[in-house]
Scaffold this active site. Structure first.
Site, PDB file in Angstrom:
ATOM      1  N   LYS A 120      -5.812   4.759   8.875  1.00 34.14           N
ATOM      2  CA  LYS A 120      -4.861   5.600   8.156  1.00 34.14           C
ATOM      3  C   LYS A 120      -5.326   7.058   8.132  1.00 34.14           C
ATOM      4  O   LYS A 120      -4.515   7.988   8.313  1.00 34.14           O
ATOM      5  CB  LYS A 120      -4.678   5.076   6.730  1.00 34.14           C
ATOM      6  N   SER A 180       0.797  -1.229   0.000  1.00 35.83           N
ATOM      7  CA  SER A 180       0.000   0.000   0.000  1.00 35.83           C
ATOM      8  C   SER A 180       0.832   1.283   0.000  1.00 35.83           C
ATOM      9  O   SER A 180       0.290   2.374  -0.121  1.00 35.83           O
ATOM     10  CB  SER A 180      -0.977   0.000   1.180  1.00 35.83           C
TER      11      SER A 180
END
Ligand SMILES: [Ca+2]
Ligand SMILES: [Ca+2]
Ligand SMILES: [Ca+2]
Ligand SMILES: [Ca+2]
Ligand SMILES: [Ca+2]
Ligand SMILES: [Ca+2]
Ligand SMILES: [Ca+2]
Ligand SMILES: [Ca+2]
Ligand SMILES: [Ca+2]
Ligand SMILES: [Ca+2]
Ligand SMILES: [Ca+2]
Ligand SMILES: [Ca+2]
Lengths: 192, 192, 192, 192, 192, 192
Positions: A138, A95
């Site tokens: 996140k 990611s």
């Protein structure tokens, strides 16, 4: 851990977002380029998938470098070092792909990256942005360090839709499908 | 194990601080540079994180070497060997980062490092100094060998504040945020 | 296993001392240099710490080679093979450091090493001699093969002091702090 | 498995003796040299100690090659392949050292090796021959294939003395202390 | 799996015989040579012994290549890829040695190999053919695909003698002692 | 995960079919070529068999490249990166062989590949197409993303015959025996 000065634009440094067992965190991805022989150095306790991600990011940047005035033999005549602090914390997964690609591009073009932005997304060799996990954590981590805008893979739209509004309030969420959208958004316009 | 003569300035040798299962200890980080082909040799029973730390230190030094009059092809034409005695004692972790970077810089510039100083801190590729652990034990080890000043990451300030005064009495604690502060403080001013 | 002829000076061969589970033993460290490309070959069933020790010895010798009239590109144009018989006996540890460094120096300068001497000691990159273990067993092994003098790290003085007098009677114990003392003592004075 | 024609002299092929769990056996050590870049290829399911033995043999031969008229850059311009059939049988240990060294020397000089001879012995970098194990089984295997002479390390004399006379009757046992004795005995006198 | 067209001569493709847990099988060993730098690529899920076998075959071919008009630097200027389908089936053992050597020789000389032939046998560096196992199953597999002739190591003669006549009826069994007999028998006579 | 725009022709991108524990899936195989030194980079969490498949595909393409006007030293002067998203999903097996070969050919010739096609099949070094498993699940996955035609190994004909008609209704199944049939069918006719 990020102070105000970290919101200033920097060359070769990009803020990524990580999802760990203890919640979200920001990652500062750092790239140095040096005269050399085409070696790629990867440090920061990375797992194999993350190391492959860095290679994909590098190849993507090589495929578009000509458009930035980079000589075709640039990559054979320089070494590239990509590091992600903190050095003792194991990191893995795809990611950080777009973040690593942008950090490499910034380092070789010497065009700074916006410091008030964070991003997450897997990259393919052709620059498509693939969805990632741990979006809620996140985004929370991004807010804590004070970033204004977060680049999120378009295919994660539904995950954002499912979040409480207060999580994203104050954050500009920008969806990206391709790496060139990442570049347009995060690389500072003025050249060096 | 350190005698008085070890408090004299040396080229390519810097005193680090380690935190082991049996308390703190000082480490003498040694660097030799030789005509060669750009190889980096790491010895001293180092773990992977410490080896990566040495690579980060090397890349940082390469990124600032021009300012010290080092030719751009210097690193392709020399081999660098970094060793940490004692050879049979396993060592790991990122906290010798600034020490290793300084030892490399001293070795290639041939500017001596102060012998009455010790230091600890993780280094990033851009020369930021990150906090470390085991500060109390490390400071005690520094006092035992007689150093006057210890460089400590600024982000460890609160850890110092929590210590008994007698631990740090007689020691000058200097907080560092960036590697250039380490260099200014520990590299001797007079060039060779 | 050592006969009288083994007490004669030889080029590139130095007698070390080992401490094994069955007592002390002597080791014959052999070095050949050949026209080549700068490769270091290590044989003799060595463990990682011992292999690192050989690298440290080599770097130390490279750092002082100029004083012996060795060209700066000598090490890039030669291969060095260091072997320790017997080939099937596993060996490890840093205590053959000074022995290996001396064998390399002798081989490249073609100056013979005294055959009536044995030595033990860890070496650092800057040529400091660090203490070792198993001194009693090592000294006994040295006596058995008939050597006259044994070089011992200065920091092992107290270990010698604790030994029975009969163990060291007939042996000259010479304490060494630095590698240049080893060289002065064991390398034959007459050049080739 | 060895026929009469195997008792004829050959270039680059030498008969060794092995000691396995099912008794002694002969080994045919084969060496080919080819124009190349200095690579050493080792095949025949060899363990690490045996591979190191081949490297020692090669370095020994390199150290004496000049006396045979071999150019100093010969080893950088040729590849050497050493194979020991049968390919699926694991082999290890240092006792084929002198056999491998002789096979390499024969291959590069193109001087044939006596086919009616077998040998066993560890080699050191300086060409000393060290003792080996399994002598009884090895001598029996040598007799079965019909060799006339067996080269045995001098330090194995007492082991031969302990054997029944009928084991060695009909075999000439030649004791060797150094590799040059092996060469003198087994390499055919006539040059190519 | 082999059709009639597979019985036609081909360049760089040779039919081997394998012995697996489920019986015998034919293997199609394929070799491509390409302009390159002397790399040997081995694919087809091969074990270590089989990979060594390919290296032995290559060295044997290099040792006889001059007789086929191949330049001495041919092998430094070409890459060789040897593959054995099917890619997911693990394969090991030395018994494809002569088959691999012949496929390499055919590919570099561009002389086709008979398609109506199959073969099995370990090869040594000097081209001797050593015996193999699983002969009965291998011969049955050869018959199924319609080959006319099978090359078998001479040392396997007694194994053939023990088989039922119907197994080998219709198959020409040719015994080979050395690789040059394999070449004479299986490589088509007309040069390109 | 494939959108309409993915049905457009692309250079260096080919749609493969995978068979996983949770059913069939499409794979986008991406290839970038860059000025370089002949390195092959493989990413996408591939197992050993799949990596070997990519090498086979590359060697096949090298063997036919001349017919496409590719210079003989092209492969020594370029690096090739083949990636299969998603980066964290382990992939293995030989069934992407023809897909990888076609993606490499498209990337180096810059001839686009039809986007409305998918394919599956093991490739041999000589370009034969070998049968694969999981055909039913693969065909279902192909239909879901809207491809019009699927290339299937001829040896899988019987597997297709056993499927329900509705599974393949609307899909054109084209059987392929050799890689040149794959190229003729899937590579766009117009050159760049
Ligand atoms: Ca953190
Ligand atoms: Ca779009
Ligand atoms: Ca200590
Ligand atoms: Ca500051
Ligand atoms: Ca001994
Ligand atoms: Ca002193
Ligand atoms: Ca045998
Ligand atoms: Ca003698
Ligand atoms: Ca089969
Ligand atoms: Ca014959
Ligand atoms: Ca998918
Ligand atoms: Ca056909």
């Amino acid at each position: 851990e990020d102070e105000d000065e970290n919101l200033k634009p920097q060359i070769g440094v990009v803020r990524g977002l990580a999802w760990t067992s203890v919640g979200g965190d920001t990652l500062s991805i750092e790239v140095n380029v040096m005269p050399g022989k085409g070696k790629m150095e990867l440090t920061g306790c990375m797992g194999d998938v993350m190391k492959e991600s860095a290679q994909i990011g590098l190849s993507y940047v090589r495929s578009i470098a000509e458009a930035y005035g980079i000589d075709s033999d640039y990559f054979e005549k320089h070494d590239i070092h990509l590091h992600i602090p903190e050095g003792a914390v194991p990191k893995d997964g795809p990611s950080a792909g777009i973040t690593m690609a942008l950090a490499i591009l910034s380092a070789i073009t010497e065009i700074p990256v916006r410091g008030d932005i964070a991003m997450t997304g897997e990259i393919t060799l052709r620059g498509k942005v693939l969805p990632i996990g741990g979006l809620k954590e996140k985004l929370l981590a991004a807010k804590i360090v004070g970033v204004k805008e977060v680049l999120v893979p378009a295919r994660n739209k539904r995950n954002v839709a499912e979040l409480d509004e207060e999580i994203i309030s104050g954050l500009k969420i920008t969806y990206v499908e391709e790496m060139n959208e990442v570049i347009k958004c995060a690389l500072k316009k003025e050249s060096k």
